[in-house]
Write a protein that holds these residues in place. Sequence first.
Motif, PDB file in Angstrom:
ATOM      1  N   MET A   1       6.675 -29.486 -14.732  1.00  0.00           N
ATOM      2  CA  MET A   1       6.980 -30.549 -15.690  1.00  0.00           C
ATOM      3  C   MET A   1       6.268 -31.822 -15.262  1.00  0.00           C
ATOM      4  N   HIS A   2       5.722 -32.538 -16.206  1.00  0.00           N
ATOM      5  CA  HIS A   2       5.021 -33.785 -15.935  1.00  0.00           C
ATOM      6  C   HIS A   2       5.975 -34.801 -15.318  1.00  0.00           C
ATOM      7  N   LYS A   3       5.442 -35.665 -14.454  1.00  0.00           N
ATOM      8  CA  LYS A   3       6.275 -36.673 -13.794  1.00  0.00           C
ATOM      9  C   LYS A   3       6.969 -37.568 -14.812  1.00  0.00           C
ATOM     10  N   PHE A   4       6.237 -37.916 -15.872  1.00  0.00           N
ATOM     11  CA  PHE A   4       6.844 -38.758 -16.900  1.00  0.00           C
ATOM     12  C   PHE A   4       8.032 -38.039 -17.539  1.00  0.00           C
ATOM     13  N   ASP A   5       7.868 -36.740 -17.792  1.00  0.00           N
ATOM     14  CA  ASP A   5       8.971 -35.974 -18.393  1.00  0.00           C
ATOM     15  C   ASP A   5      10.175 -35.934 -17.456  1.00  0.00           C
ATOM     16  N   ARG A   6       9.925 -35.707 -16.173  1.00  0.00           N
ATOM     17  CA  ARG A   6      11.034 -35.665 -15.217  1.00  0.00           C
ATOM     18  C   ARG A   6      11.735 -37.018 -15.117  1.00  0.00           C
ATOM     19  N   TYR A   7      10.949 -38.071 -15.172  1.00  0.00           N
ATOM     20  CA  TYR A   7      11.538 -39.413 -15.079  1.00  0.00           C
ATOM     21  C   TYR A   7      12.445 -39.698 -16.275  1.00  0.00           C
ATOM     22  N   VAL A   8      11.945 -39.466 -17.468  1.00  0.00           N
ATOM     23  CA  VAL A   8      12.750 -39.734 -18.670  1.00  0.00           C
ATOM     24  C   VAL A   8      13.953 -38.800 -18.727  1.00  0.00           C
ATOM     25  N   LEU A   9      13.742 -37.515 -18.396  1.00  0.00           N
ATOM     26  CA  LEU A   9      14.842 -36.554 -18.448  1.00  0.00           C
ATOM     27  C   LEU A   9      15.946 -36.913 -17.455  1.00  0.00           C
ATOM     28  N   SER A  10      15.556 -37.354 -16.262  1.00  0.00           N
ATOM     29  CA  SER A  10      16.575 -37.752 -15.283  1.00  0.00           C
ATOM     30  C   SER A  10      17.380 -38.943 -15.780  1.00  0.00           C
ATOM     31  N   GLN A  11      16.706 -39.900 -16.412  1.00  0.00           N
ATOM     32  CA  GLN A  11      17.427 -41.040 -16.980  1.00  0.00           C
ATOM     33  C   GLN A  11      18.401 -40.605 -18.069  1.00  0.00           C
ATOM     34  N   LEU A  12      17.963 -39.700 -18.911  1.00  0.00           N
ATOM     35  CA  LEU A  12      18.818 -39.214 -19.994  1.00  0.00           C
ATOM     36  C   LEU A  12      20.039 -38.469 -19.444  1.00  0.00           C
ATOM     37  N   MET A  13      19.849 -37.629 -18.443  1.00  0.00           N
ATOM     38  CA  MET A  13      20.963 -36.850 -17.898  1.00  0.00           C
ATOM     39  C   MET A  13      21.983 -37.747 -17.205  1.00  0.00           C
ATOM     40  N   VAL A  14      21.502 -38.752 -16.479  1.00  0.00           N
ATOM     41  CA  VAL A  14      22.426 -39.663 -15.798  1.00  0.00           C
ATOM     42  C   VAL A  14      23.270 -40.432 -16.813  1.00  0.00           C
ATOM     43  N   LEU A  15      22.623 -40.977 -17.829  1.00  0.00           N
ATOM     44  CA  LEU A  15      23.378 -41.732 -18.842  1.00  0.00           C
ATOM     45  C   LEU A  15      24.280 -40.818 -19.655  1.00  0.00           C
ATOM     46  N   PHE A  16      23.815 -39.599 -19.913  1.00  0.00           N
ATOM     47  CA  PHE A  16      24.669 -38.643 -20.628  1.00  0.00           C
ATOM     48  C   PHE A  16      25.930 -38.341 -19.827  1.00  0.00           C
ATOM     49  N   GLY A  17      25.790 -38.126 -18.537  1.00  0.00           N
ATOM     50  CA  GLY A  17      26.963 -37.878 -17.707  1.00  0.00           C
ATOM     51  C   GLY A  17      27.921 -39.052 -17.703  1.00  0.00           C
ATOM     52  N   PHE A  18      27.371 -40.263 -17.663  1.00  0.00           N
ATOM     53  CA  PHE A  18      28.228 -41.456 -17.666  1.00  0.00           C
ATOM     54  C   PHE A  18      28.993 -41.585 -18.977  1.00  0.00           C
ATOM     55  N   PHE A  19      28.287 -41.513 -20.108  1.00  0.00           N
ATOM     56  CA  PHE A  19      28.957 -41.660 -21.405  1.00  0.00           C
ATOM     57  C   PHE A  19      29.949 -40.526 -21.640  1.00  0.00           C
ATOM     58  N   ALA A  20      29.583 -39.308 -21.244  1.00  0.00           N
ATOM     59  CA  ALA A  20      30.494 -38.174 -21.438  1.00  0.00           C
ATOM     60  C   ALA A  20      31.759 -38.363 -20.613  1.00  0.00           C
ATOM     61  N   LEU A  21      31.610 -38.827 -19.379  1.00  0.00           N
ATOM     62  CA  LEU A  21      32.781 -39.038 -18.526  1.00  0.00           C
ATOM     63  C   LEU A  21      33.703 -40.097 -19.102  1.00  0.00           C
ATOM     64  N   VAL A  22      33.135 -41.190 -19.576  1.00  0.00           N
ATOM     65  CA  VAL A  22      33.960 -42.268 -20.138  1.00  0.00           C
ATOM     66  C   VAL A  22      34.680 -41.795 -21.404  1.00  0.00           C
ATOM     67  N   LEU A  23      33.950 -41.148 -22.302  1.00  0.00           N
ATOM     68  CA  LEU A  23      34.563 -40.709 -23.555  1.00  0.00           C
ATOM     69  C   LEU A  23      35.614 -39.636 -23.323  1.00  0.00           C
ATOM     70  N   VAL A  24      35.331 -38.697 -22.424  1.00  0.00           N
ATOM     71  CA  VAL A  24      36.324 -37.654 -22.121  1.00  0.00           C
ATOM     72  C   VAL A  24      37.587 -38.278 -21.541  1.00  0.00           C
ATOM     73  N   ALA A  25      37.418 -39.258 -20.657  1.00  0.00           N
ATOM     74  CA  ALA A  25      38.581 -39.919 -20.065  1.00  0.00           C
ATOM     75  C   ALA A  25      39.426 -40.602 -21.137  1.00  0.00           C
ATOM     76  N   ILE A  26      38.775 -41.274 -22.079  1.00  0.00           N
ATOM     77  CA  ILE A  26      39.524 -41.973 -23.136  1.00  0.00           C
ATOM     78  C   ILE A  26      40.277 -40.984 -24.014  1.00  0.00           C
ATOM     79  N   TYR A  27      39.570 -39.958 -24.515  1.00  0.00           N
ATOM     80  CA  TYR A  27      40.209 -38.982 -25.383  1.00  0.00           C
ATOM     81  C   TYR A  27      41.302 -38.219 -24.645  1.00  0.00           C
ATOM     82  N   TRP A  28      40.998 -37.796 -23.431  1.00  0.00           N
ATOM     83  CA  TRP A  28      41.914 -36.935 -22.686  1.00  0.00           C
ATOM     84  C   TRP A  28      43.175 -37.675 -22.274  1.00  0.00           C
ATOM     85  N   ILE A  29      43.036 -38.922 -21.849  1.00  0.00           N
ATOM     86  CA  ILE A  29      44.211 -39.685 -21.440  1.00  0.00           C
ATOM     87  C   ILE A  29      45.141 -39.921 -22.625  1.00  0.00           C
ATOM     88  N   ASN A  30      44.570 -40.213 -23.790  1.00  0.00           N
ATOM     89  CA  ASN A  30      45.412 -40.413 -24.979  1.00  0.00           C
ATOM     90  C   ASN A  30      46.211 -39.161 -25.309  1.00  0.00           C
TER      91      ASN A  30
END
Length: 388
Positions: A1-30
Motif C-alpha cells: 500500500m502506498h505511504k499516502f494511503d497508509r497515512y490517510v487510512l490510519s487517520q480514518l481508523m483512529v477517528l472512527f474508533g474515537f467516534f464509535a466509542l463515544v457514540l456507543v457509550a452514549i447510546y449504551w449508557i442510556n
Amino acid sequence: MHKFDRYVLSQLMVLFGFFALVLVAIYWINQAIILFDQLIADGHTAGIFLELTALTLPPVIGQVTPIASFAASVYVINRLINDSEINVALATGMSPWRIARPVLYFGLIVAVLMLILCHSLIPNSRQLLRDKEQELSGSIAAQLLKEGTFQHPLDGITFYIRDIDINGQLRDVFLSDSRDDGKNITYTAENAYLVDASEDDDTSVLKLVMLNGLAQVIDENDLQLSTTYFENLTYDISSMITPVAQKRRRIEGIPTWQLLWQTADIAIEARDTEGEVLEEAHLRTENALLCIVAVLIGYGALIAAGYSRLGATRPILFAIFLLVLVKIVESSVTDPVQNNADLWPLVYLPSIIGLIMACALIHIAARSRRVKRTPDQNTPDGPQGAIA
C-alpha cells in the motif's frame, strides 16, 4: 500500500474508533440506565444486569457504526484540506479518484465489520436477549418477589413483602387466601424464605416457609375468628407461578441463511410476510454497503467543494442532505418489498443511488481540477501567449 494511503487510512481508523466509542457509550449508557431500573425493581441481581447489557451491545454498535464512519471521513478529509495536504497530493499529480482510494479501503473495512455484526453477532445477541427476557419473565422474582407491593397472582390470593435482604430472606410477609367459599385465611410472618421442593425437572414445587407468624381463619358462615401462632409454617405457592408460554422467534434474531433458504417456513413461524423476511435478510448486507456510501459521500462533498475560507459547513451539510435522500429512498422501497417478495433487489437501491452520488461528486472534483490545469487558448499562459 502506498505511504499516502497508509497515512490517510490510519487517520480514518483512529477517528472512527474515537467516534464509535463515544457514540456507543452514549447510546449504551442510556439503555443501561433504563434496564437497570427495571431489573432492580423486579429484584434481579447485578449479574443479570451485566449479562443483559452485554447482549444489548452488538445492536448498539450496529446503529452507530455508519454514523461514526461518516463522521470520521468528514473530519479527516476536512483536516487534510485545511492543512493543505490534499493540495500537495494534487500538486504531485494525484487525481481526486486516486486520493479516494484510502477512503474506499476504509469503507470496505467498516463494511466487513458491519457484515460480521449484522449476519452473526446482532441476530445471535437479539435471540439470546429474547430467551433471557422470557426466562426472567417466568421467574419467581419477576412474578412474586416485589417489595412493597400488594400482588394478586391468583383470584382470591393477596401477597405482600415489605423487604428482601441481601441473603434472599423475606421480611414482614402477608398472605391472604380466600379461595375457599366462606373461609378466609390470613398468614403474617416476620420472616420467610422460598424452598424448591421439586423431585424432578418435569414438575416444579415451590414452598414458602414462614417463621414466627400468625394464622387467622375467618369463618364467614359462623362469623368466627380463630388464630394460631406458629414458629414455622410451610405453604405451597407452586400454583401462583404462571408458566410462560414459549414465544415465537422474531426475524431479527434468526440466522440469515434460514431467512434466505427457509423463507416460507420462517414467515409462518414469525407471522410475517415473505417479503418482510427477505427484506430483513438483505438489509443486513445493505447496512454494510451503506457504510461505504456514507464515507464516499462525505469525501466527495468535501473534495468537490475544495478549500474555502468560510469553512466546511456547507459541504458537510450538503453531504448530510445526500445521506438523508438515501434514507428516504430506503424508506420508499420498504412497502413494495414487504408486499411483494420478488422485489427484494430494491433493497439495494439506496446503496446504488448513494454510490452514483459519490461518484458524481468525485467526477466534478476531478473535472474542475483538469479545467484548472488546462490553460485557456486566449490567455497569456496559452500557446499564443507563449509564442508572443
